[in-house]
Motif scaffolding. Structure first.
Motif, PDB file in Angstrom:
ATOM      1  N   ASP A   1      24.309  52.364  20.563  1.00 24.86           N
ATOM      2  CA  ASP A   1      25.884  52.577  21.439  1.00 24.86           C
ATOM      3  C   ASP A   1      26.465  53.842  20.570  1.00 24.86           C
ATOM      4  OD1 ASP A   1      25.423  50.503  22.790  1.00 24.86           O
ATOM      5  OD2 ASP A   1      26.748  49.183  21.255  1.00 24.86           O
ATOM      6  N   GLU A   2      26.280  54.231  19.153  1.00 22.05           N
ATOM      7  CA  GLU A   2      26.973  55.190  18.741  1.00 22.05           C
ATOM      8  C   GLU A   2      26.260  56.689  19.331  1.00 22.05           C
ATOM      9  OE1 GLU A   2      26.643  57.446  14.401  1.00 22.05           O
ATOM     10  OE2 GLU A   2      26.813  55.154  14.324  1.00 22.05           O
ATOM     11  N   THR A   3      25.007  56.755  19.245  1.00 27.04           N
ATOM     12  CA  THR A   3      24.030  57.713  19.747  1.00 27.04           C
ATOM     13  C   THR A   3      24.857  57.991  21.235  1.00 27.04           C
ATOM     14  OG1 THR A   3      22.579  57.589  18.638  1.00 27.04           O
ATOM     15  CG2 THR A   3      22.137  58.844  20.531  1.00 27.04           C
TER      16      THR A   3
ATOM     17  N   LEU B   1      26.706  61.566  22.762  1.00 29.71           N
ATOM     18  CA  LEU B   1      26.287  62.408  23.854  1.00 29.71           C
ATOM     19  C   LEU B   1      27.301  62.308  24.932  1.00 29.71           C
ATOM     20  CD1 LEU B   1      22.574  60.905  23.924  1.00 29.71           C
ATOM     21  CD2 LEU B   1      23.271  63.547  22.992  1.00 29.71           C
ATOM     22  N   ARG B   2      27.809  61.301  25.329  1.00 27.35           N
ATOM     23  CA  ARG B   2      29.029  61.077  26.449  1.00 27.35           C
ATOM     24  C   ARG B   2      29.964  61.956  26.053  1.00 27.35           C
ATOM     25  NH1 ARG B   2      33.452  58.900  27.438  1.00 27.35           N
ATOM     26  NH2 ARG B   2      34.078  58.027  29.610  1.00 27.35           N
ATOM     27  N   ASP B   3      30.498  62.093  24.719  1.00 31.23           N
ATOM     28  CA  ASP B   3      31.642  62.854  24.314  1.00 31.23           C
ATOM     29  C   ASP B   3      31.162  64.219  24.353  1.00 31.23           C
ATOM     30  OD1 ASP B   3      33.066  60.568  23.972  1.00 31.23           O
ATOM     31  OD2 ASP B   3      33.027  60.694  21.738  1.00 31.23           O
TER      32      ASP B   3
ATOM     33  N   VAL C   1      24.640  58.843  30.655  1.00 35.39           N
ATOM     34  CA  VAL C   1      23.682  59.090  29.693  1.00 35.39           C
ATOM     35  C   VAL C   1      22.425  58.168  30.075  1.00 35.39           C
ATOM     36  CG1 VAL C   1      23.037  59.026  27.039  1.00 35.39           C
ATOM     37  CG2 VAL C   1      25.480  59.460  27.842  1.00 35.39           C
ATOM     38  N   VAL C   2      21.310  58.690  30.163  1.00 42.06           N
ATOM     39  CA  VAL C   2      20.143  57.861  30.794  1.00 42.06           C
ATOM     40  C   VAL C   2      18.946  58.257  29.559  1.00 42.06           C
ATOM     41  CG1 VAL C   2      18.199  57.283  32.416  1.00 42.06           C
ATOM     42  CG2 VAL C   2      20.828  57.913  32.939  1.00 42.06           C
TER      43      VAL C   2
END
Length: 99
Positions: free
Chosen positions: A7-9, A13-15, A53-54
């Motif tokens: 979840d952190e990664t 990546l989303r941010d 994010v995939v």
């Protein structure tokens, strides 16, 4: 087989994708302002879309019997390689004539 992201990664990546999309929008607004000889007075609104994010996937048909036997053993951390990250923003800027 799908490789998951923590979840952190996923959040990082989303941010990052959103930051880059916003920076691109700002760059385009500055270009337009310079080209039209106007000043940006501020950002009126911003909305996001297509933030995704995939994680990488592996095609099970390429795995061998040895891979299947290994799957029954202890778990192993796998570096799945790059993830596909996308983000789009719609930004509305205010402009003012500089004349």
């Amino acid at each position: 087989m799908d490789f998951g992201l923590t979840d952190e990664t996923r959040a990082e990546l989303r941010d990052q994708a959103l930051e880059e999309a916003l920076a691109n929008a700002d760059d385009e607004a500055r270009y337009i302002a310079e080209n039209r000889n106007v000043t940006i007075t501020g950002t009126k609104s911003v909305s996001t879309r297509n933030v995704d994010v995939v994680a990488a996937t592996a095609d099970r048909s390429y795995m061998t019997e040895a891979d299947d036997d290994a799957a029954a053993g202890p778990s192993t951390d796998i570096d799945s390689g790059p993830a596909r990250v996308t983000a789009s923003v719609d930004a509305v800027y205010g402009f003012e004539n500089t004349d």
